[in-house]
Design a protein around this motif. Structure first.
Motif: not given
Length: 439
Positions: A97-103, A416-432
């Motif tokens: 939800a945070s990514a959606i608002v941010g985008w 939709g773009c925000a959620l797709l980005y999170l899905r494609l970059n799950r490892d990056r999100a976990r590292q953050a």
């Protein structure tokens, strides 16, 4: 990313060192974000729809903007972080939800900024000639000025905003005071020439004049004392903006009478009646001041947000530089500036005008308001004044969503773009998340 790690991430971010913004600079940023170009034309548009009864629409929106401003100020004071509304939504509903608002917010600014710049450019072209070339050059100059101001840091940007807001307030007060002797109470009759229900569409026109209370939350960490200074800055801005809007609208009706609804530049006409001068030049000057203030406030907030989204894994890590209080998010700012310039060139070349950009922007901001107010109901202590303000604000925003209609499709695309980005970059999100947990 789990909600627990997300909350720890935000908690750590909110304990970063605070910045240098003062109450007056913060209030100036608020005034610049909310007191936009609408004050030039909207008094006339509303009067054309509802006559003198449009004053009721202005009054209603001034009253309703107070709980919205109080809600976001309370959130910013409790959780001062560059993520702003995205941070509050993350704490309440998690990373998606945070990514959606941010985008929705971040990518709305490059659409809204050129629209505002083109609007001001049209006033300049009307005053000095040059057509589309003048419009484009004016827009480019405005983008360059606000980019340069924010590239030197929020302190410089805040000082510029304080100067702009001071001049702007002086201009509006002068217009009201100088033209007031020409007011006639008879211009209030008939008070509702188009019926009382005409107040509703008039209010729908005016509601966009009160957008912007969420923009400064991204700069909460830049205040010297966020928990104290942010609510004070917000309260000052509500009073200043409300008083100026009501004064300009009232004098427009009392002085210009039936002509208020037919004027394309009522503010300039008030100045001419009071102190004389060239209507077109005065209108262009007012448009430039208002637009510069609005763009400066939104560029400052969005640049910080982009850095926070990069920090939290919702955007590439390249964006993360400048997310801490006192740092300058130049990479994020550069992206906003380039996208805004491309948007302005595209609509100018297509000859469609700024309207599509305006509608895309407003649809995105409505989504941000809705999720932000919903987060406030979860995060603010129940039974407090701030929580009650959030309840009222959410009801108002839901009504605003209904008025927005199918333009909510754009924020759905962004979501939709925000959620797709999170899905494609799950490892990056976990590292953050891990990095934030141990920092």
């Amino acid at each position: 990313m789990s909600n627990r790690s997300s909350n720890r991430s935000v908690a750590n971010a909110s304990h970063s060192p605070h910045g240098t913004l003062t109450v007056l600079q913060g209030a100036a940023l608020y005034v610049g974000a909310v007191l936009g170009t609408g004050v030039i034309a909207l008094p006339a548009l509303a009067a054309n729809v509802a006559g003198p009864a449009s004053l009721l629409a202005w009054l209603g929106l001034v009253v309703l903007s107070a709980p919205l401003a109080a809600t976001f100020a309370a959130l910013g004071a409790r959780y001062p972080d560059a993520g702003g509304v995205a941070t509050y939504v993350r704490r309440a509903f998690g990373a998606r939800a945070s990514a959606i608002v941010g985008w929705c917010f971040y990518f709305a600014v490059p659409a809204g900024a050129p629209a505002a710049a083109i609007f001001a450019g049209a006033y300049v072209a009307e005053a000095i000639g040059g057509g589309e070339q003048t419009v484009l050059l004016t827009g480019v100059a405005l983008l360059a000025i606000v980019t340069a101001a924010n590239a030197f840091g929020v302190t410089i940007s805040g000082r510029m905003q304080l100067g702009l807001s001071t001049v702007l307030v002086a201009l509006l007060v002068t217009a009201v005071a100088a033209s007031a002797p020409h007011a006639h109470a008879s211009n209030l009759h008939p008070f509702a020439p188009h019926g009382w229900l005409a107040v509703v569409p008039a209010a729908a026109l005016l509601v966009w004049s009160f957008a912007g209370w969420e923009a400064i939350t991204h700069l909460a960490g830049e205040f010297k004392h966020p928990s104290r200074d942010l609510p004070r800055a917000s309260a000052i801005a509500v009073i200043v903006v409300g008083a100026l809007y009501l004064a300009v609208a009232l004098v427009s009706v009392l002085v210009l009478g039936p002509g208020a609804g037919r004027s394309s530049a009522p503010l300039a006409e008030l100045l001419v009646l009071g102190i004389g001068g060239n209507v077109r030049v005065l209108a262009a000057g007012a448009a430039l001041l208002l637009t510069l203030g609005t763009m400066n406030a939104y560029f400052a907030g969005a640049a910080k947000l982009g850095a926070a989204l990069g920090r939290d894994g919702a955007l590439p890590s390249w964006f993360a530089a400048g997310s801490l209080a006192g740092d300058v998010p130049r990479r994020s700012l550069a992206v906003i500036s380039v996208l805004a310039a491309l948007g302005m060139i595209a609509v100018t070349a297509a000859g469609v005008g700024p309207k599509p950009l305006v509608l895309l922007t407003t649809g995105s901001f409505v989504t941000v308001y809705a999720l932000g107010c919903a987060a406030a109901l979860r995060l603010l202590p129940r039974g407090t004044a701030a929580h009650r303000c959030a309840q009222v604000a959410l009801v108002c925003v839901v009504a605003l969503c209904a008025a927005t209609g199918w333009f909510l499709l754009w924020p759905l695309v962004m979501s939709g773009c925000a959620l797709l980005y999170l899905r494609l970059n799950r490892d990056r999100a976990r590292q953050a998340a891990v990095h934030c947990d141990v920092s």
